[in-house]
Design a protein around this motif. Structure first.
Motif, mmCIF file in Angstrom:
data_model
loop_
_atom_site.group_PDB
_atom_site.id
_atom_site.type_symbol
_atom_site.label_atom_id
_atom_site.label_comp_id
_atom_site.label_asym_id
_atom_site.label_seq_id
_atom_site.Cartn_x
_atom_site.Cartn_y
_atom_site.Cartn_z
ATOM 1 N N VAL A 185 0.666 17.889 7.286
ATOM 2 C CA VAL A 185 1.666 16.826 7.389
ATOM 3 C C VAL A 185 1.668 16.165 8.761
ATOM 4 O O VAL A 185 2.130 15.025 8.912
ATOM 5 N N ALA A 186 1.103 16.821 9.766
ATOM 6 C CA ALA A 186 1.024 16.213 11.099
ATOM 7 C C ALA A 186 0.265 14.894 11.077
ATOM 8 O O ALA A 186 0.513 14.005 11.915
ATOM 9 N N MET A 187 -0.642 14.716 10.123
ATOM 10 C CA MET A 187 -1.403 13.476 10.051
ATOM 11 C C MET A 187 -0.504 12.292 9.730
ATOM 12 O O MET A 187 -0.598 11.225 10.361
ATOM 13 N N THR A 188 0.388 12.460 8.752
ATOM 14 C CA THR A 188 1.307 11.378 8.412
ATOM 15 C C THR A 188 2.316 11.163 9.528
ATOM 16 O O THR A 188 2.706 10.029 9.805
ATOM 17 N N ARG A 189 2.733 12.224 10.185
ATOM 18 C CA ARG A 189 3.650 12.051 11.318
ATOM 19 C C ARG A 189 2.989 11.226 12.424
ATOM 20 O O ARG A 189 3.640 10.383 13.060
ATOM 21 N N ARG A 190 1.698 11.450 12.664
ATOM 22 C CA ARG A 190 1.009 10.650 13.673
ATOM 23 C C ARG A 190 0.868 9.198 13.231
ATOM 24 O O ARG A 190 1.016 8.273 14.042
ATOM 25 N N LEU B 161 2.383 3.602 13.948
ATOM 26 C CA LEU B 161 2.850 2.371 13.327
ATOM 27 C C LEU B 161 4.120 1.861 14.009
ATOM 28 O O LEU B 161 4.224 0.672 14.336
ATOM 29 N N LYS B 162 5.063 2.746 14.230
ATOM 30 C CA LYS B 162 6.316 2.320 14.862
ATOM 31 C C LYS B 162 6.087 1.877 16.298
ATOM 32 O O LYS B 162 6.729 0.928 16.771
ATOM 33 N N ALA B 163 5.160 2.521 16.996
ATOM 34 C CA ALA B 163 4.839 2.118 18.368
ATOM 35 C C ALA B 163 4.238 0.720 18.409
ATOM 36 O O ALA B 163 4.299 0.044 19.457
ATOM 37 N N ASN B 164 3.663 0.287 17.280
ATOM 38 C CA ASN B 164 3.064 -1.044 17.198
ATOM 39 C C ASN B 164 3.957 -2.039 16.454
ATOM 40 O O ASN B 164 3.475 -3.081 16.002
ATOM 41 N N GLY B 165 5.229 -1.708 16.331
ATOM 42 C CA GLY B 165 6.189 -2.642 15.759
ATOM 43 C C GLY B 165 6.229 -2.698 14.255
ATOM 44 O O GLY B 165 6.869 -3.591 13.691
ATOM 45 N N ARG B 166 5.574 -1.765 13.580
ATOM 46 C CA ARG B 166 5.602 -1.727 12.120
ATOM 47 C C ARG B 166 6.788 -0.880 11.640
ATOM 48 O O ARG B 166 7.301 -0.036 12.373
ATOM 49 N N SER B 167 7.183 -1.114 10.379
ATOM 50 C CA SER B 167 8.317 -0.376 9.804
ATOM 51 C C SER B 167 7.923 0.226 8.458
ATOM 52 O O SER B 167 8.377 -0.238 7.396
ATOM 53 N N ILE C 266 0.848 -1.199 0.000
ATOM 54 C CA ILE C 266 0.000 0.000 0.000
ATOM 55 C C ILE C 266 0.876 1.239 0.000
ATOM 56 O O ILE C 266 1.840 1.340 0.775
ATOM 57 N N ALA C 267 0.533 2.204 -0.851
ATOM 58 C CA ALA C 267 1.159 3.518 -0.833
ATOM 59 C C ALA C 267 0.076 4.572 -0.660
ATOM 60 O O ALA C 267 -0.949 4.531 -1.351
ATOM 61 N N ALA C 268 0.283 5.485 0.270
ATOM 62 C CA ALA C 268 -0.680 6.560 0.528
ATOM 63 C C ALA C 268 0.063 7.880 0.592
ATOM 64 O O ALA C 268 0.974 8.048 1.412
ATOM 65 N N HIS C 269 -0.319 8.802 -0.282
ATOM 66 C CA HIS C 269 0.290 10.134 -0.304
ATOM 67 C C HIS C 269 -0.677 11.155 0.289
ATOM 68 O O HIS C 269 -1.858 11.192 -0.081
ATOM 69 N N SER C 270 -0.211 11.950 1.230
ATOM 70 C CA SER C 270 -1.024 12.963 1.913
ATOM 71 C C SER C 270 -2.297 12.370 2.506
ATOM 72 O O SER C 270 -3.394 12.901 2.301
ATOM 73 N N PRO C 271 -2.180 11.263 3.240
ATOM 74 C CA PRO C 271 -3.393 10.654 3.791
ATOM 75 C C PRO C 271 -3.789 11.293 5.113
ATOM 76 O O PRO C 271 -2.999 11.995 5.757
ATOM 77 N N ALA C 272 -5.001 11.019 5.537
ATOM 78 C CA ALA C 272 -5.449 11.351 6.883
ATOM 79 C C ALA C 272 -5.167 10.172 7.800
ATOM 80 O O ALA C 272 -5.100 9.030 7.360
ATOM 81 N N ASP C 273 -5.006 10.456 9.089
ATOM 82 C CA ASP C 273 -4.832 9.387 10.069
ATOM 83 C C ASP C 273 -6.138 9.030 10.753
ATOM 84 O O ASP C 273 -6.179 8.121 11.582
ATOM 85 N N VAL C 274 -7.191 9.752 10.422
ATOM 86 C CA VAL C 274 -8.511 9.503 10.981
ATOM 87 C C VAL C 274 -9.537 9.498 9.855
ATOM 88 O O VAL C 274 -9.280 9.977 8.758
ATOM 89 N N VAL C 275 -10.700 8.941 10.145
ATOM 90 C CA VAL C 275 -11.816 9.022 9.208
ATOM 91 C C VAL C 275 -12.257 10.476 9.083
ATOM 92 O O VAL C 275 -12.454 11.159 10.089
ATOM 93 N N CYS C 276 -12.382 10.955 7.849
ATOM 94 C CA CYS C 276 -12.794 12.330 7.610
ATOM 95 C C CYS C 276 -14.291 12.387 7.269
ATOM 96 O O CYS C 276 -14.890 11.384 6.891
ATOM 97 N N GLY C 277 -14.850 13.552 7.420
ATOM 98 C CA GLY C 277 -16.263 13.739 7.130
ATOM 99 C C GLY C 277 -16.550 13.700 5.640
ATOM 100 O O GLY C 277 -15.645 13.728 4.798
ATOM 101 N N GLY D 134 3.968 16.204 1.708
ATOM 102 C CA GLY D 134 4.711 17.454 1.602
ATOM 103 C C GLY D 134 4.655 18.212 2.920
ATOM 104 O O GLY D 134 3.591 18.304 3.546
ATOM 105 N N THR D 135 5.785 18.761 3.336
ATOM 106 C CA THR D 135 5.817 19.444 4.629
ATOM 107 C C THR D 135 5.090 20.783 4.601
ATOM 108 O O THR D 135 4.769 21.329 5.660
ATOM 109 N N ALA D 136 4.820 21.310 3.397
ATOM 110 C CA ALA D 136 4.115 22.589 3.274
ATOM 111 C C ALA D 136 2.708 22.394 2.718
ATOM 112 O O ALA D 136 2.143 23.303 2.111
ATOM 113 N N ASP D 137 2.125 21.217 2.957
ATOM 114 C CA ASP D 137 0.780 20.915 2.467
ATOM 115 C C ASP D 137 -0.237 21.807 3.171
ATOM 116 O O ASP D 137 -0.347 21.786 4.399
ATOM 117 N N THR D 138 -0.972 22.585 2.403
ATOM 118 C CA THR D 138 -1.982 23.485 2.970
ATOM 119 C C THR D 138 -3.389 22.906 2.877
ATOM 120 O O THR D 138 -4.356 23.573 3.248
#
Length: 259
Positions: A207-212, A217-223, A134-145, A199-203
């Motif tokens: 980008v905080a969503m991908t950081r979360r 993922l890493k906290a759950n042992g994923r890489s 799976i590849a996801a670019h500029s995804p959300a980390d939560v379900v969006c409205g 992108g770090t300048a995504d308006t």
């Protein structure tokens, strides 16, 4: 006028009951990718453009038009979209005679949310046939409205927006009860190869969503393979897009190509 013609290097093939795919000429079989569009809609052309780019690098790509309604000039809505339809499309693509049996998801923006959400629900419920990568670019980390192009949506981070709980985008097995806005997408349930980029300048989607996502993922042992494109917006400039596509194609070549 008659004359010789150069053979096509990219050809269209029909995926029965679904639509057009793009892939290399020849019998194959080829690794395949189901491409999920964003809020621009399935008929806007962006997902077809992405599919053709993937086809030029050895994949059969199917741009899956999951949005409801719309035309070539107007985006359809993302409102109570049945996610199970994408599971059926994934299975049909895998079974197609031109496919080598390996299929990935590639989604951008709302398509990235869609890809992560489908995989997490399939994994949660033990549904066979998970995507092989799976590849996801500029995804959300939560379900969006829900999205309707006729309405204005504030920019920013949906993890912090106040969505109307009734404003739902997706259904799973006939219900949207556990897909209310701001529900975390449990992609850590998916054990396969995962590519995240932003992108770090995504308006449009922060980008905080991908950081979360990366942190959880890493906290759950994923890489996961994660790329942050410095100074790039929601749609990158030429250098940014070229960088992204090189990394994206290399990821799918590693994980979908027969050994």
């Amino acid at each position: 006028m008659t004359g010789t013609h150069s053979p096509l290097s990219i050809v269209r093939r029909l995926l029965p009951d679904f639509g057009t795919t793009y892939g290399p000429a020849g019998d194959g079989p080829y690794p395949s990718i189901l491409v999920l569009h964003g809020s621009e809609g399935g008929l806007s052309g962006w997902s077809h453009r992405n599919a053709v780019l993937l086809a030029a690098h050895g994949f059969v790509a199917y741009p899956h038009p999951y949005s409801l309604g719309g035309t070539a000039g107007t985006a359809g809505s993302i409102t109570f979209v049945p996610l199970a339809r994408s599971v059926v499309a994934l299975s049909a693509l895998r079974a197609a005679p031109f496919c080598n049996g390996k299929v990935g998801f590639y989604g951008a923006s709302r398509g990235g949310e869609h890809a992560l959400l489908v995989a997490s629900l399939m994994a949660r419920d033990g549904v066979d046939g998970l995507p092989d990568a799976i590849a996801a670019h500029s995804p959300a980390d939560v379900v969006c409205g829900a999205f309707d192009a006729r309405r204005w949506r504030d920019r920013g981070d949906p993890g912090w927006q106040v969505w109307d709980p009734a404003d739902r985008s997706w259904t799973w097995r006939g219900s949207s009860d556990d897909l209310t806005p701001t529900t975390p997408i449990e992609i850590e349930r998916y054990e396969g190869p995962l590519f995240l980029s932003h992108g770090t300048a995504d308006t449009t989607w922060d980008v905080a969503m991908t950081r979360r996502l990366e942190g959880r993922l890493k906290a759950n042992g994923r890489s996961p393979e994660v790329h942050y494109y410095e100074g790039q917006n929601h749609i990158g400039d030429s250098d940014g897009e070229n960088d992204h596509h090189e990394r994206l194609i290399a990821f799918f070549q590693r994980h979908l190509t027969d050994d």
